[in-house]
Design an enzyme around this catalytic site. Structure first.
Site, mmCIF file in Angstrom:
data_model
loop_
_atom_site.group_PDB
_atom_site.id
_atom_site.type_symbol
_atom_site.label_atom_id
_atom_site.label_comp_id
_atom_site.label_asym_id
_atom_site.label_seq_id
_atom_site.Cartn_x
_atom_site.Cartn_y
_atom_site.Cartn_z
ATOM 1 N N LYS A 19 1.010 -1.209 -0.166
ATOM 2 C CA LYS A 19 -0.031 -0.088 0.058
ATOM 3 C C LYS A 19 0.747 1.488 0.117
ATOM 4 O O LYS A 19 0.625 2.248 -0.674
ATOM 5 C CB LYS A 19 -0.905 -0.103 1.228
ATOM 6 C CG LYS A 19 -1.232 1.443 1.470
ATOM 7 C CD LYS A 19 -2.432 1.198 2.806
ATOM 8 C CE LYS A 19 -1.931 1.869 4.175
ATOM 9 N NZ LYS A 19 -1.462 3.114 4.203
ATOM 10 N N ASN A 20 2.033 0.858 0.991
ATOM 11 C CA ASN A 20 2.791 2.410 0.981
ATOM 12 C C ASN A 20 3.874 2.625 -0.254
ATOM 13 O O ASN A 20 4.553 3.715 0.029
ATOM 14 C CB ASN A 20 3.191 2.448 2.472
ATOM 15 C CG ASN A 20 2.223 2.634 3.501
ATOM 16 O OD1 ASN A 20 1.085 3.017 3.260
ATOM 17 N ND2 ASN A 20 2.411 2.333 4.632
ATOM 18 N N CYS A 47 -4.971 8.468 8.717
ATOM 19 C CA CYS A 47 -5.378 7.749 9.974
ATOM 20 C C CYS A 47 -5.264 8.620 11.241
ATOM 21 O O CYS A 47 -4.508 9.282 11.455
ATOM 22 C CB CYS A 47 -4.589 6.593 10.190
ATOM 23 S SG CYS A 47 -4.633 5.266 9.107
ATOM 24 N N ARG A 78 -0.703 14.062 12.803
ATOM 25 C CA ARG A 78 -0.682 14.029 11.571
ATOM 26 C C ARG A 78 -0.326 15.352 10.785
ATOM 27 O O ARG A 78 -0.746 16.128 9.742
ATOM 28 C CB ARG A 78 -1.575 13.357 10.692
ATOM 29 C CG ARG A 78 -2.263 11.997 11.268
ATOM 30 C CD ARG A 78 -1.028 11.250 11.489
ATOM 31 N NE ARG A 78 -0.510 10.300 10.406
ATOM 32 C CZ ARG A 78 -0.582 9.464 9.404
ATOM 33 N NH1 ARG A 78 -1.875 8.987 9.781
ATOM 34 N NH2 ARG A 78 0.145 9.101 8.537
ATOM 35 N N PRO A 79 0.683 16.161 11.355
ATOM 36 C CA PRO A 79 0.863 17.654 10.728
ATOM 37 C C PRO A 79 1.750 17.449 9.346
ATOM 38 O O PRO A 79 2.308 16.250 9.245
ATOM 39 C CB PRO A 79 1.795 18.342 11.809
ATOM 40 C CG PRO A 79 2.388 17.012 12.755
ATOM 41 C CD PRO A 79 1.489 15.775 12.604
ATOM 42 N N ILE A 80 2.165 18.413 8.655
ATOM 43 C CA ILE A 80 2.520 18.463 7.588
ATOM 44 C C ILE A 80 3.740 19.285 7.821
ATOM 45 O O ILE A 80 4.205 19.736 6.482
ATOM 46 C CB ILE A 80 1.591 18.754 6.405
ATOM 47 C CG1 ILE A 80 0.864 19.958 6.254
ATOM 48 C CG2 ILE A 80 0.675 17.412 5.995
ATOM 49 C CD1 ILE A 80 0.192 20.098 4.915
ATOM 50 N N ASP A 81 4.025 19.996 8.750
ATOM 51 C CA ASP A 81 4.850 20.916 8.643
ATOM 52 C C ASP A 81 6.467 20.603 8.155
ATOM 53 O O ASP A 81 7.181 21.449 7.262
ATOM 54 C CB ASP A 81 5.435 21.313 10.153
ATOM 55 C CG ASP A 81 5.807 20.003 11.062
ATOM 56 O OD1 ASP A 81 5.009 19.012 10.766
ATOM 57 O OD2 ASP A 81 6.429 20.361 12.005
ATOM 58 N N ASP A 86 3.318 0.235 12.226
ATOM 59 C CA ASP A 86 2.208 -0.339 11.904
ATOM 60 C C ASP A 86 1.967 -1.912 12.237
ATOM 61 O O ASP A 86 0.775 -2.135 12.272
ATOM 62 C CB ASP A 86 2.205 -0.261 10.294
ATOM 63 C CG ASP A 86 2.535 1.307 9.830
ATOM 64 O OD1 ASP A 86 3.515 1.438 9.166
ATOM 65 O OD2 ASP A 86 1.908 2.213 10.221
ATOM 66 N N ILE A 123 6.795 6.483 17.526
ATOM 67 C CA ILE A 123 6.688 7.014 16.350
ATOM 68 C C ILE A 123 5.143 7.844 16.302
ATOM 69 O O ILE A 123 5.129 9.406 16.328
ATOM 70 C CB ILE A 123 6.322 6.343 15.046
ATOM 71 C CG1 ILE A 123 7.494 5.381 14.939
ATOM 72 C CG2 ILE A 123 6.217 7.193 13.761
ATOM 73 C CD1 ILE A 123 8.917 5.958 14.546
ATOM 74 N N ARG A 131 -9.358 -0.042 3.570
ATOM 75 C CA ARG A 131 -8.531 0.768 3.349
ATOM 76 C C ARG A 131 -6.952 0.301 3.163
ATOM 77 O O ARG A 131 -6.525 0.914 2.055
ATOM 78 C CB ARG A 131 -8.400 2.075 4.353
ATOM 79 C CG ARG A 131 -9.510 3.220 4.185
ATOM 80 C CD ARG A 131 -9.224 4.275 5.247
ATOM 81 N NE ARG A 131 -7.934 4.753 4.938
ATOM 82 C CZ ARG A 131 -7.249 5.103 5.829
ATOM 83 N NH1 ARG A 131 -7.714 5.434 7.304
ATOM 84 N NH2 ARG A 131 -6.064 5.723 5.864
HETATM 85 C C1 EPZ Z 1 4.047 6.674 6.691
HETATM 86 O O1 EPZ Z 1 3.189 7.525 6.997
HETATM 87 C C2 EPZ Z 1 3.255 5.605 6.388
HETATM 88 N N1 EPZ Z 1 2.010 5.880 5.490
HETATM 89 C C3 EPZ Z 1 2.378 5.180 7.635
HETATM 90 O O2 EPZ Z 1 1.589 4.079 7.461
HETATM 91 C C4 EPZ Z 1 3.554 4.541 8.819
HETATM 92 O O3 EPZ Z 1 3.037 4.439 9.998
HETATM 93 C C5 EPZ Z 1 4.403 5.893 8.904
HETATM 94 O O4 EPZ Z 1 5.031 6.228 7.610
HETATM 95 C C6 EPZ Z 1 5.695 5.575 9.891
HETATM 96 O O5 EPZ Z 1 6.228 4.483 9.459
HETATM 97 C C7 EPZ Z 1 2.359 5.921 4.163
HETATM 98 O O6 EPZ Z 1 3.581 5.540 3.633
HETATM 99 C C8 EPZ Z 1 1.253 6.423 3.460
HETATM 100 P P1 EPZ Z 1 5.771 9.952 9.069
HETATM 101 P P2 EPZ Z 1 3.963 9.331 7.271
HETATM 102 O O7 EPZ Z 1 5.717 11.320 8.292
HETATM 103 O O8 EPZ Z 1 5.025 9.486 6.205
HETATM 104 C C9 EPZ Z 1 5.503 13.157 12.413
HETATM 105 C C10 EPZ Z 1 -0.500 2.635 7.413
HETATM 106 O O9 EPZ Z 1 -1.104 2.200 8.419
HETATM 107 N N2 EPZ Z 1 5.255 14.297 11.247
HETATM 108 O O10 EPZ Z 1 7.095 8.911 8.994
HETATM 109 O O11 EPZ Z 1 2.668 10.158 7.300
HETATM 110 C C11 EPZ Z 1 4.354 12.163 12.489
HETATM 111 O O12 EPZ Z 1 3.147 12.823 13.287
HETATM 112 C C12 EPZ Z 1 0.162 4.104 7.610
HETATM 113 O O13 EPZ Z 1 -0.055 2.068 6.608
HETATM 114 C C13 EPZ Z 1 5.408 15.408 11.527
HETATM 115 O O14 EPZ Z 1 5.387 15.987 12.620
HETATM 116 O O15 EPZ Z 1 4.549 9.275 8.793
HETATM 117 C C14 EPZ Z 1 4.742 11.128 13.262
HETATM 118 O O16 EPZ Z 1 4.784 11.330 14.533
HETATM 119 C C15 EPZ Z 1 -0.148 4.737 9.055
HETATM 120 N N3 EPZ Z 1 5.215 16.454 10.585
HETATM 121 C C16 EPZ Z 1 6.430 10.984 12.777
HETATM 122 O O17 EPZ Z 1 6.540 12.472 12.104
HETATM 123 C C17 EPZ Z 1 5.273 16.148 9.218
HETATM 124 O O18 EPZ Z 1 5.333 16.889 8.497
HETATM 125 C C18 EPZ Z 1 6.458 10.184 11.667
HETATM 126 O O19 EPZ Z 1 5.463 10.363 10.745
HETATM 127 C C19 EPZ Z 1 5.334 14.674 8.824
HETATM 128 C C20 EPZ Z 1 5.417 13.979 9.887
#
Ligand code: EPZ
Length: 420
Positions: free
Chosen positions: A22-23, A116, A121-124, A307, A329, A400
């Site tokens: 999926k990812n 999810c 889930r911020p995007i900063d 996950d 995480i 999903r």
């Molecule tokens: C990816 O999410 C995966 N999703 C997630 O899988 C997975 O749990 C996650 O990586 C960690 O391995 C996809 O690839 C589509 P992160 P992602 O950015 O990229 C924080 C599933 O069930 N963060 O690595 O969104 C965030 O809140 C999903 O398949 C910020 O603060 O995760 C988290 O605490 C769930 N600001 C940490 O970083 C940002 O701009 C790691 O998140 C981005 C992230």
């Protein structure tokens, strides 16, 4: 909302084939917008999240043709650069389209990305990275507006590891003149797979799979065929399912190397397994014969995938002893334990990141609502080992992330009722 009805306990048996990741599939769709022409995607998982991303692609003007696990995307007709909040709100990966779209024309607007409910889930990290590339970012309340007359190569250090932010900046940098260096990057197999694919299309990416990725910008990329790697999170979930139900399951079209961290925990616990190049066989037994690993800690790859934490916690409720689960995480990825406690588990939530699991505790069937993909599948595993009937509501949250789950569980002997 559709429901699963599962009466336990159930022993399973047989072979299960892992779907495409999926990812990986969710990122192949934005990557297609880096090129003009038709991209052929293979081994795509047939799940809702992919559906949403394909709808966004069509909203942008791409031609999409799906045939089972094959998807072709022709971006030559892309006109729009607006992603509606109706769709962006359903898929966090919608933000990954911003870079590729900006490379095609200097302005993009997008509603707030979804994802999810497992934390803020911020995007900063994306916004900071975009700014490093010379992209102007404006939060207009109900949407973001991105503008870039000219993107510039940059050296960017991620304050903390982010999988999709790494992938987004990496794919965008492939067409920015100059050398971009991304430090403290994610090393997940899906990041490596995306880099390998883009290099086949003519990109010059080096270091993917390590924390420092260098990208030499090129003029253009040529659309090539992209076959998704096996879903390591499905592989891990089915392995845990076999251990938790005391079943002998053969997991095919898998890559055991991508779940080494889970197999190391299995070794500590005494869970028996055999592995080959593209298969993993888990021979489950009476769970009271397993040993507690003491603690399990989620970590960026190659550590234990966050996950897999919810399904693994279900297994831990069935083994003797006390185990610390440390979710490093996400701050919202332990709240599902309340659902397991309602089924009879004995788990103490110490803080948003730590829980103490006491086992073994018999589980009893209950009416439960699935909160997200991974907690949802954890409840399915719990229902298969619980005594009595469990009704799992809101299974959209599970479908999903897992294609044809009911059909595939039945194929290994599970009795799963489906109520629309
Ligand atoms: C990816 O999410 C995966 N999703 C997630 O899988 C997975 O749990 C996650 O990586 C960690 O391995 C996809 O690839 C589509 P992160 P992602 O950015 O990229 C924080 C599933 O069930 N963060 O690595 O969104 C965030 O809140 C999903 O398949 C910020 O603060 O995760 C988290 O605490 C769930 N600001 C940490 O970083 C940002 O701009 C790691 O998140 C981005 C992230």
């Amino acid at each position: 909302m559709s429901k699963f009805v599962i009466s336990g306990p159930q022993k399973l048996q047989g072979e299960i084939t892992v779907a495409g990741a999926k990812n990986a599939g969710l990122k192949a769709i934005p990557a297609a917008f880096l090129m003009n022409g038709k991209v052929e995607l293979r081994n795509m998982p047939q799940i809702q999240d992919v559906e949403v991303m394909l709808q966004i692609a069509q909203e942008l003007g791409a031609q999409v043709v799906k045939q089972g696990d094959q998807v072709s995307i022709d971006t030559s007709g892309v006109k729009s650069s607006h992603i509606s909040s109706a769709l962006s709100g359903k898929a966090r990966t919608s933000i990954m389209l911003v870079g590729p779209l900006l490379l095609r024309g200097g302005e993009v607007t997008i509603g707030h990305p979804g994802g999810c409910a497992i934390g803020r889930r911020p995007i900063d990290q994306f916004l900071e990275g975009f700014r490093a590339f010379g992209i102007a970012v404006k939060d207009e309340g109900d949407q973001y507006r991105f503008r870039a007359d000219k993107l510039r190569a940059a050296t960017y250090f991620f304050p903390f590891v982010s999988v999709t932010a790494t992938e987004t900046l990496m794919m965008t940098a492939t067409l920015i003149p100059g050398t971009t260096v991304l430090k403290n990057s994610a090393c997940e197999p899906e990041v490596q797979a995306l880099a390998n694919y883009l290099n086949q299309c003519g990109a010059k990416i080096s270091g993917a799979g390590t924390s420092t990725i260098s990208i030499e910008g090129v003029q253009k990329l040529a659309p090539m065929e992209y076959a998704m790697i096996p879903d390591r999170l499905e592989t891990g979930m089915f392995a845990i399912l076999a251990a938790a139900t005391g079943s002998d399951l053969m997991i095919k079209r898998a890559n055991p190397e991508h779940v080494e961290s889970l197999l190391a925990i299995f070794e500590h616990m005494g869970v028996k397994y055999e592995r080959g190049q593209d298969w993993l066989r888990v021979i489950g037994t009476d769970t009271t014969r397993y040993r507690s690993p003491g603690k399990v800690i989620t970590h960026e790859y190659p550590g234990l995938a966050t996950d897999l934490q919810p399904p693994l916690t279900v297994l831990l409720t069935q083994i003797p002893g006390t185990t610390l689960v440390h979710e490093t995480i996400f701050e919202g990825r332990l709240f599902y334990i309340d659902l397991l406690n309602r089924m009879g588990a004995n788990i103490i939530l110490c803080d948003p990141h730590r829980a103490l699991v006491q086992g073994p505790t018999p589980l009893r069937g209950k009416n439960i609502e699935s909160p997200d993909i991974r907690a949802g599948i954890a409840v399915v595993i719990a229902a298969l080992i619980a005594q009595g009937e469990t009704v799992i509501d809101n299974i959209y949250q599970i479908e999903r992330g897992f294609e044809r789950l009911e059909e595939r569980l039945k194929a290994i002997g599970a009795t799963v009722g489906y109520v629309n």
